[in-house]
Design an enzyme around this catalytic site. Structure first.
Site, PDB file in Angstrom:
ATOM      1  N   ARG A 119      -2.882  -1.979  -3.134  1.00 21.18           N
ATOM      2  CA  ARG A 119      -4.043  -1.130  -2.945  1.00 21.18           C
ATOM      3  C   ARG A 119      -3.964  -0.034  -3.997  1.00 21.18           C
ATOM      4  O   ARG A 119      -2.938   0.658  -4.105  1.00 21.18           O
ATOM      5  CB  ARG A 119      -4.011  -0.507  -1.559  1.00 21.18           C
ATOM      6  CG  ARG A 119      -5.154   0.423  -1.334  1.00 21.18           C
ATOM      7  CD  ARG A 119      -5.077   1.031   0.034  1.00 21.18           C
ATOM      8  NE  ARG A 119      -6.209   1.908   0.249  1.00 21.18           N
ATOM      9  CZ  ARG A 119      -6.280   2.810   1.214  1.00 21.18           C
ATOM     10  NH1 ARG A 119      -5.297   2.938   2.067  1.00 21.18           N
ATOM     11  NH2 ARG A 119      -7.337   3.579   1.334  1.00 21.18           N
TER      12      ARG A 119
ATOM     13  N   ARG B 243      -7.759  16.953   4.774  1.00 17.53           N
ATOM     14  CA  ARG B 243      -8.731  17.278   3.720  1.00 17.53           C
ATOM     15  C   ARG B 243      -9.992  17.881   4.328  1.00 17.53           C
ATOM     16  O   ARG B 243     -10.380  17.524   5.432  1.00 17.53           O
ATOM     17  CB  ARG B 243      -9.096  16.002   2.942  1.00 17.53           C
ATOM     18  CG  ARG B 243      -7.988  15.519   2.054  1.00 17.53           C
ATOM     19  CD  ARG B 243      -8.300  14.157   1.464  1.00 17.53           C
ATOM     20  NE  ARG B 243      -7.402  13.144   1.969  1.00 17.53           N
ATOM     21  CZ  ARG B 243      -7.650  11.840   1.974  1.00 17.53           C
ATOM     22  NH1 ARG B 243      -8.785  11.384   1.495  1.00 17.53           N
ATOM     23  NH2 ARG B 243      -6.772  10.999   2.456  1.00 17.53           N
TER      24      ARG B 243
ATOM     25  N   HIS C  99     -12.284   3.750   0.300  1.00 17.56           N
ATOM     26  CA  HIS C  99     -12.081   2.898   1.493  1.00 17.56           C
ATOM     27  C   HIS C  99     -12.800   1.562   1.337  1.00 17.56           C
ATOM     28  O   HIS C  99     -13.154   0.909   2.327  1.00 17.56           O
ATOM     29  CB  HIS C  99     -12.561   3.591   2.788  1.00 17.56           C
ATOM     30  CG  HIS C  99     -11.706   4.749   3.192  1.00 17.56           C
ATOM     31  ND1 HIS C  99     -12.214   5.960   3.587  1.00 17.56           N
ATOM     32  CD2 HIS C  99     -10.355   4.876   3.239  1.00 17.56           C
ATOM     33  CE1 HIS C  99     -11.215   6.781   3.867  1.00 17.56           C
ATOM     34  NE2 HIS C  99     -10.079   6.142   3.658  1.00 17.56           N
TER      35      HIS C  99
ATOM     36  N   ASP D 175      -3.034  15.246  13.163  1.00 17.51           N
ATOM     37  CA  ASP D 175      -3.054  13.968  13.872  1.00 17.51           C
ATOM     38  C   ASP D 175      -4.001  14.039  15.077  1.00 17.51           C
ATOM     39  O   ASP D 175      -3.808  14.874  15.970  1.00 17.51           O
ATOM     40  CB  ASP D 175      -1.614  13.675  14.343  1.00 17.51           C
ATOM     41  CG  ASP D 175      -1.496  12.317  14.966  1.00 17.51           C
ATOM     42  OD1 ASP D 175      -1.440  11.329  14.225  1.00 17.51           O
ATOM     43  OD2 ASP D 175      -1.479  12.252  16.225  1.00 17.51           O
TER      44      ASP D 175
ATOM     45  N   GLU E  66      -7.244  -4.154   5.612  1.00 17.13           N
ATOM     46  CA  GLU E  66      -7.295  -4.081   4.143  1.00 17.13           C
ATOM     47  C   GLU E  66      -6.306  -5.055   3.511  1.00 17.13           C
ATOM     48  O   GLU E  66      -6.562  -5.609   2.444  1.00 17.13           O
ATOM     49  CB  GLU E  66      -6.960  -2.645   3.705  1.00 17.13           C
ATOM     50  CG  GLU E  66      -8.059  -1.655   4.054  1.00 17.13           C
ATOM     51  CD  GLU E  66      -7.533  -0.306   4.505  1.00 17.13           C
ATOM     52  OE1 GLU E  66      -6.620  -0.281   5.351  1.00 17.13           O
ATOM     53  OE2 GLU E  66      -8.043   0.715   4.015  1.00 17.13           O
TER      54      GLU E  66
ATOM     55  N   ASN F   8       0.888  -1.163   0.000  1.00 15.81           N
ATOM     56  CA  ASN F   8       0.000   0.000   0.000  1.00 15.81           C
ATOM     57  C   ASN F   8       0.929   1.217   0.000  1.00 15.81           C
ATOM     58  O   ASN F   8       1.446   1.608   1.041  1.00 15.81           O
ATOM     59  CB  ASN F   8      -0.884  -0.057   1.252  1.00 15.81           C
ATOM     60  CG  ASN F   8      -1.779   1.160   1.379  1.00 15.81           C
ATOM     61  OD1 ASN F   8      -1.710   2.098   0.574  1.00 15.81           O
ATOM     62  ND2 ASN F   8      -2.617   1.164   2.396  1.00 15.81           N
TER      63      ASN F   8
HETATM   64  P1  ADP Z   1      -3.836   5.939   7.721  1.00 17.19           P
HETATM   65  O1  ADP Z   1      -3.859   4.434   7.605  1.00 17.19           O
HETATM   66  O2  ADP Z   1      -4.636   6.642   6.687  1.00 17.19           O
HETATM   67  O3  ADP Z   1      -2.475   6.509   7.944  1.00 17.19           O
HETATM   68  P2  ADP Z   1      -4.923   5.440  10.326  1.00 17.19           P
HETATM   69  O4  ADP Z   1      -6.108   4.559  10.128  1.00 17.19           O
HETATM   70  O5  ADP Z   1      -3.670   4.824  10.841  1.00 17.19           O
HETATM   71  O6  ADP Z   1      -4.652   6.297   9.032  1.00 17.19           O
HETATM   72  O7  ADP Z   1      -5.377   6.596  11.340  1.00 17.19           O
HETATM   73  C1  ADP Z   1      -4.497   7.600  11.722  1.00 17.19           C
HETATM   74  C2  ADP Z   1      -5.230   8.499  12.723  1.00 17.19           C
HETATM   75  O8  ADP Z   1      -5.576   7.715  13.877  1.00 17.19           O
HETATM   76  C3  ADP Z   1      -4.357   9.651  13.212  1.00 17.19           C
HETATM   77  O9  ADP Z   1      -5.121  10.843  13.246  1.00 17.19           O
HETATM   78  C4  ADP Z   1      -3.992   9.209  14.617  1.00 17.19           C
HETATM   79  O10 ADP Z   1      -3.708  10.278  15.498  1.00 17.19           O
HETATM   80  C5  ADP Z   1      -5.270   8.494  15.030  1.00 17.19           C
HETATM   81  N1  ADP Z   1      -5.030   7.662  16.205  1.00 17.19           N
HETATM   82  C6  ADP Z   1      -4.262   6.551  16.303  1.00 17.19           C
HETATM   83  N2  ADP Z   1      -4.220   6.130  17.595  1.00 17.19           N
HETATM   84  C7  ADP Z   1      -4.959   7.015  18.315  1.00 17.19           C
HETATM   85  C8  ADP Z   1      -5.314   7.151  19.704  1.00 17.19           C
HETATM   86  N3  ADP Z   1      -4.880   6.295  20.597  1.00 17.19           N
HETATM   87  N4  ADP Z   1      -6.119   8.178  20.062  1.00 17.19           N
HETATM   88  C9  ADP Z   1      -6.568   9.058  19.148  1.00 17.19           C
HETATM   89  N5  ADP Z   1      -6.290   8.984  17.839  1.00 17.19           N
HETATM   90  C10 ADP Z   1      -5.492   7.984  17.432  1.00 17.19           C
END
Ligand code: ADP
Length: 401
Positions: free
Chosen positions: A94, A242, A182, A284, A380, A9
């Site tokens: 992906r 976004r 997604h 984040d 995924e 991915n």
């Molecule tokens: P991607 O795969 O698109 O990178 P993820 O599904 O890993 O995205 O999600 C990332 C998001 O999840 C980030 O905003 C991150 O801060 C949030 N996240 C991960 N763990 C936690 C947590 N314990 N508390 C709050 N948010 C979290």
């Protein structure tokens, strides 16, 4: 010698990978990992089948300026070194946009690649990286079959009404429609629903995939009925960077009054908006939750407000709600976000138990609740591995290649 399937991915700032046995039904990866921070400060992390952390040992030092596809030759060597004796017999990718014609995964051919290239303008921040990974692997291992798995395919079951914009018909006929994304995550969640919900798995289910990118999908009979994303991955929920749903008049205003170019607007909407834009602090969620600034709180509030509105709106498309599922990074880990969204949906009958929510338990709703509220970790990669195995090793392989 063991044959294995490599799942990739590739994104703008990360390369996620997993390795599965070729054997049918082997859904647990032998290795899973990620190189994040590509382009800035690359960080390698990987785990073996038992969940033990694997060292970067054997992976050549990563040039901070490299791209995700540039890391693939190195990754192949590293995988071979860690699974001594294993042969990578196929790779699955992906691919964000499959356009109007791909209702399922497809074996990569030159024609397919050029079809997918034509879709780059619809997913400019994702599709080029997905395709670059395919090309890089084809150059390095020209005889290895590759399979493209599309985030749009799961939504091909949607009614025409759920797909079309209220635009002149000629544009609709050209393919300017809502595709939804997604889909690999939704397909995985749909496949797990019977084990969580029994007979209710075929009922009215809304799945909230809340990650860096975020969307929501309404399902019935474990199929997509409607979803929040549209022609591109910009639509719907507020996301990390976004904007989500936006009055199209804003774009006209930016062009006419602020004299912004298409490229500047693209950067604004894809990279500088969402949690980052509203907070001015971070894209984040975990970081924002640990920040006291009122701007961070407002960004989280807007994220939850928009998500709750979208859940309620999608419930209309399936005539109500039997189950609400949270998944992806925020959905699986943020008790605060889940509690806020569920509180806004209390009028619909959504109830969760605070203790279960804080523990990230699988079932958040009280026993016997009318609406089941669940947390289901998405996967995924397993969906991509299954599709790759089926098209390159299974009964359907001969017909496809
Ligand atoms: P991607 O795969 O698109 O990178 P993820 O599904 O890993 O995205 O999600 C990332 C998001 O999840 C980030 O905003 C991150 O801060 C949030 N996240 C991960 N763990 C936690 C947590 N314990 N508390 C709050 N948010 C979290």
């Amino acid at each position: 010698m063991t044959d294995v399937i490599l799942v990739l991915n590739a994104g703008s700032s990360s390369l996620k990978f997993a390795v599965y046995p070729k054997t049918e039904g082997a859904n647990s990866p032998l290795l899973r990992g990620k190189i994040s921070g590509i382009g800035t400060k690359p960080v390698f992390s990987a785990r073996d089948a038992a969940g033990l952390e694997l060292l970067q040992h054997g992976f050549a030092p990563i040039d901070p300026k490299t791209t995700a596809d540039g890391l693939i030759p190195n990754l192949l060597d590293w995988v071979q070194a860690h699974l001594s004796g294993a042969t990578i017999c196929a790779a699955g990718h992906r691919v964000v946009h499959g356009g109007p014609h791909h209702a399922g995964p497809a074996v990569v051919t030159k024609t397919l690649l050029s079809d997918l290239e034509a879709l780059v303008p619809l997913a400019p921040m994702h599709q080029p990286h997905n395709l670059a990974a395919i090309r890089c692997l084809a150059a390095k291992a020209p005889d290895m079959p590759q399979v493209a798995c599309f985030d749009t395919s799961f939504h091909h079951t949607q009614d025409r009404l759920a797909q079309i914009f209220a635009l002149p018909r000629a544009l609709t006929d050209e393919g300017i429609i809502r595709y939804g994304f997604h889909g690999l995550s939704y397909e995985y969640i749909a496949s797990t629903l019977p084990s969580y919900l029994g007979n209710r798995a075929d009922g009215r289910v809304v799945v909230a995939h809340l990650g860096s990118g975020a969307s929501i999908c309404a399902m019935q009979n474990q199929r997509s009925v409607a979803t929040s994303m549209g022609l591109t991955v910009l639509d719907g929920l507020m996301m990390g960077r976004r904007c989500g749903t936006l009055d199209p008049g804003v774009v006209l205003y930016l062009m006419e009054e602020k004299h912004m170019s298409a490229q500047q607007i693209k950067t604004l909407l894809y990279r500088q908006s969402g949690l980052l834009g509203v907070s001015g602090i971070s894209n984040d969620m975990a970081t924002l939750e640990q920040t006291d600034a009122p701007e961070a709180k407002q960004a989280i509030d807007l994220f939850c407000y928009r998500a709750a509105r979208e859940v309620a709106s999608l419930a209309v498309t399936i005539g109500g709600l039997d189950a609400l599922i949270f998944t992806a990074g925020i959905g699986e880990n943020s008790a605060t976000v889940r509690a806020d969204i569920c509180a806004r949906l209390r009028w619909m009958g959504v109830r969760i138990e605070a203790a279960a929510n804080v523990q990230n338990a699988a079932r958040l709703s009280p026993r016997g609740a009318d609406i089941e509220v669940l947390v289901i970790p998405t996967d995924e990669e397993t969906i991509i591995a299954q599709a790759t195995r089926a098209l390159t090793c299974g009964a359907g392989a001969a017909a496809q290649t």
